[in-house]
Scaffold this motif. Sequence first.
Motif, mmCIF file in Angstrom:
data_model
loop_
_atom_site.group_PDB
_atom_site.id
_atom_site.type_symbol
_atom_site.label_atom_id
_atom_site.label_comp_id
_atom_site.label_asym_id
_atom_site.label_seq_id
_atom_site.Cartn_x
_atom_site.Cartn_y
_atom_site.Cartn_z
ATOM 1 N N GLU A 181 41.708 59.949 47.807
ATOM 2 C CA GLU A 181 40.648 60.912 48.081
ATOM 3 C C GLU A 181 41.023 62.281 47.538
ATOM 4 O O GLU A 181 42.188 62.686 47.596
ATOM 5 C CB GLU A 181 40.384 60.989 49.589
ATOM 6 N N PHE A 182 40.003 62.972 47.017
ATOM 7 C CA PHE A 182 40.243 64.294 46.437
ATOM 8 C C PHE A 182 38.947 65.092 46.474
ATOM 9 O O PHE A 182 37.926 64.659 45.939
ATOM 10 C CB PHE A 182 40.742 64.145 44.998
ATOM 11 N N THR A 204 50.677 64.008 50.450
ATOM 12 C CA THR A 204 51.326 63.829 49.156
ATOM 13 C C THR A 204 51.796 62.393 49.010
ATOM 14 O O THR A 204 52.616 61.920 49.796
ATOM 15 C CB THR A 204 52.528 64.774 49.012
ATOM 16 N N ARG A 205 51.276 61.698 48.010
ATOM 17 C CA ARG A 205 51.664 60.301 47.820
ATOM 18 C C ARG A 205 51.323 59.837 46.414
ATOM 19 O O ARG A 205 50.555 60.488 45.697
ATOM 20 C CB ARG A 205 50.955 59.398 48.833
ATOM 21 N N ILE A 206 51.919 58.713 46.029
ATOM 22 C CA ILE A 206 51.598 58.059 44.773
ATOM 23 C C ILE A 206 50.587 56.957 45.074
ATOM 24 O O ILE A 206 50.810 56.130 45.942
ATOM 25 C CB ILE A 206 52.857 57.478 44.115
ATOM 26 N N ALA A 207 49.466 56.956 44.361
ATOM 27 C CA ALA A 207 48.407 55.989 44.643
ATOM 28 C C ALA A 207 47.854 55.426 43.342
ATOM 29 O O ALA A 207 47.905 56.074 42.295
ATOM 30 C CB ALA A 207 47.285 56.659 45.437
ATOM 31 N N SER A 208 47.322 54.227 43.433
ATOM 32 C CA SER A 208 46.678 53.588 42.292
ATOM 33 C C SER A 208 45.189 53.474 42.569
ATOM 34 O O SER A 208 44.741 53.620 43.709
ATOM 35 C CB SER A 208 47.266 52.195 42.063
ATOM 36 N N ARG A 214 53.600 53.813 37.414
ATOM 37 C CA ARG A 214 54.234 54.299 38.640
ATOM 38 C C ARG A 214 55.514 55.068 38.328
ATOM 39 O O ARG A 214 55.828 56.066 38.977
ATOM 40 C CB ARG A 214 54.530 53.130 39.578
ATOM 41 N N ALA A 215 56.244 54.590 37.330
ATOM 42 C CA ALA A 215 57.481 55.277 36.949
ATOM 43 C C ALA A 215 57.195 56.710 36.499
ATOM 44 O O ALA A 215 57.903 57.649 36.870
ATOM 45 C CB ALA A 215 58.184 54.499 35.834
ATOM 46 N N GLU A 216 56.129 56.873 35.718
ATOM 47 C CA GLU A 216 55.746 58.218 35.276
ATOM 48 C C GLU A 216 55.314 59.067 36.463
ATOM 49 O O GLU A 216 55.606 60.266 36.531
ATOM 50 C CB GLU A 216 54.616 58.117 34.253
ATOM 51 N N ALA A 217 54.606 58.442 37.413
ATOM 52 C CA ALA A 217 54.161 59.177 38.609
ATOM 53 C C ALA A 217 55.349 59.646 39.430
ATOM 54 O O ALA A 217 55.351 60.759 39.970
ATOM 55 C CB ALA A 217 53.244 58.287 39.444
ATOM 56 N N ASP A 252 44.923 72.135 46.091
ATOM 57 C CA ASP A 252 44.781 70.670 46.070
ATOM 58 C C ASP A 252 44.828 70.194 44.626
ATOM 59 O O ASP A 252 44.104 70.728 43.777
ATOM 60 C CB ASP A 252 43.447 70.240 46.702
ATOM 61 N N PHE A 253 45.650 69.203 44.341
ATOM 62 C CA PHE A 253 45.712 68.740 42.957
ATOM 63 C C PHE A 253 46.082 67.263 42.866
ATOM 64 O O PHE A 253 46.654 66.681 43.791
ATOM 65 C CB PHE A 253 46.692 69.584 42.137
ATOM 66 N N VAL A 254 45.718 66.694 41.733
ATOM 67 C CA VAL A 254 46.033 65.308 41.407
ATOM 68 C C VAL A 254 46.656 65.288 40.020
ATOM 69 O O VAL A 254 46.161 65.948 39.108
ATOM 70 C CB VAL A 254 44.768 64.419 41.414
ATOM 71 N N VAL A 255 47.742 64.543 39.867
ATOM 72 C CA VAL A 255 48.380 64.371 38.565
ATOM 73 C C VAL A 255 48.114 62.941 38.101
ATOM 74 O O VAL A 255 48.416 61.986 38.817
ATOM 75 C CB VAL A 255 49.898 64.635 38.638
ATOM 76 N N LEU A 256 47.513 62.805 36.925
ATOM 77 C CA LEU A 256 47.131 61.496 36.399
ATOM 78 C C LEU A 256 48.260 60.929 35.546
ATOM 79 O O LEU A 256 48.720 61.582 34.618
ATOM 80 C CB LEU A 256 45.856 61.623 35.572
ATOM 81 N N CYS A 257 48.681 59.716 35.856
ATOM 82 C CA CYS A 257 49.804 59.083 35.155
ATOM 83 C C CYS A 257 49.421 57.674 34.715
ATOM 84 O O CYS A 257 48.527 57.050 35.280
ATOM 85 C CB CYS A 257 51.038 59.036 36.058
ATOM 86 N N ARG A 258 50.145 57.164 33.716
ATOM 87 C CA ARG A 258 49.863 55.836 33.179
ATOM 88 C C ARG A 258 50.647 54.729 33.877
ATOM 89 O O ARG A 258 50.332 53.553 33.734
ATOM 90 C CB ARG A 258 50.172 55.813 31.686
#
Length: 243
Positions: A118-119, A108-112, A82-85, A74-80
């Motif tokens: 949830e994680f 798996t999704r892009i979320a703000s 939406r384009a970076e995400a 399980d992982f989350v990638v932190l981005c600044r």
Amino acid sequence: MELLSKRIADGTVLGLIQKYLKAGVMEEGKGWQPSTAGTPQGSVISPLLANLYLHPLDVKMMETGREMVRYADDFVVLCRSRAEAEQALEAIQQWVASAGLQLHPTKTRIASLEEGFEFLGFRYCRSKQTGKRIKIPRKKSLMKLRQTIREKTSRMRSGPMEFIIQELNPTLKGWYGYFRTSLPKALGEVDGWVRRRLRSIERYRKKRTGISKGRENVAYTNRWFEERGLFALLKSDSRTEQS
């Protein structure tokens, strides 16, 4: 197994892990099912093998300057932005495909933070009142806790209140140990719900029906439960003590 052989020279250990991966799993209603790929879901060795198998992905994210928080698979990638995400997601999809894996189709999704995500049992979002980032237990985690407590706090429960509290405390302490970094308000809400369950027991013993009301709140105060040893999440929170 190829990755393991690069780190482990003992053939006995490698053979044991190979047997473990091919042992199959027992599924309810289906019985024994053979293992064709991957590791058994929820098995004790799965997190260790996931860390080994996904380490190259950690390195890839680090080399591209992306912050990734991962626990087993399980992982989350932190981005600044939406384009970076979107760029990060595309890079991960390419790596996953090359490694013979696939991302979960619905998780798996892009979320703000505005919509929240949830994680590992928590929900991360932005407060509608203050606009600050907050972390609270997700609904599923709360429902699981409440179900466990309901089983121990039936209105018809017999025995001294001290004994009931003694049974509850290990559950409350264990839950607090994991969720102690949640928003203090969320911890206080759990405390209030637990006390209402216990007040309902006392109300039933007095031959009164319905949920606990003002009479019980006066007779069985927070201090009354504290004197009988009830573990209070909010009172145990160091942030509350400092404030």
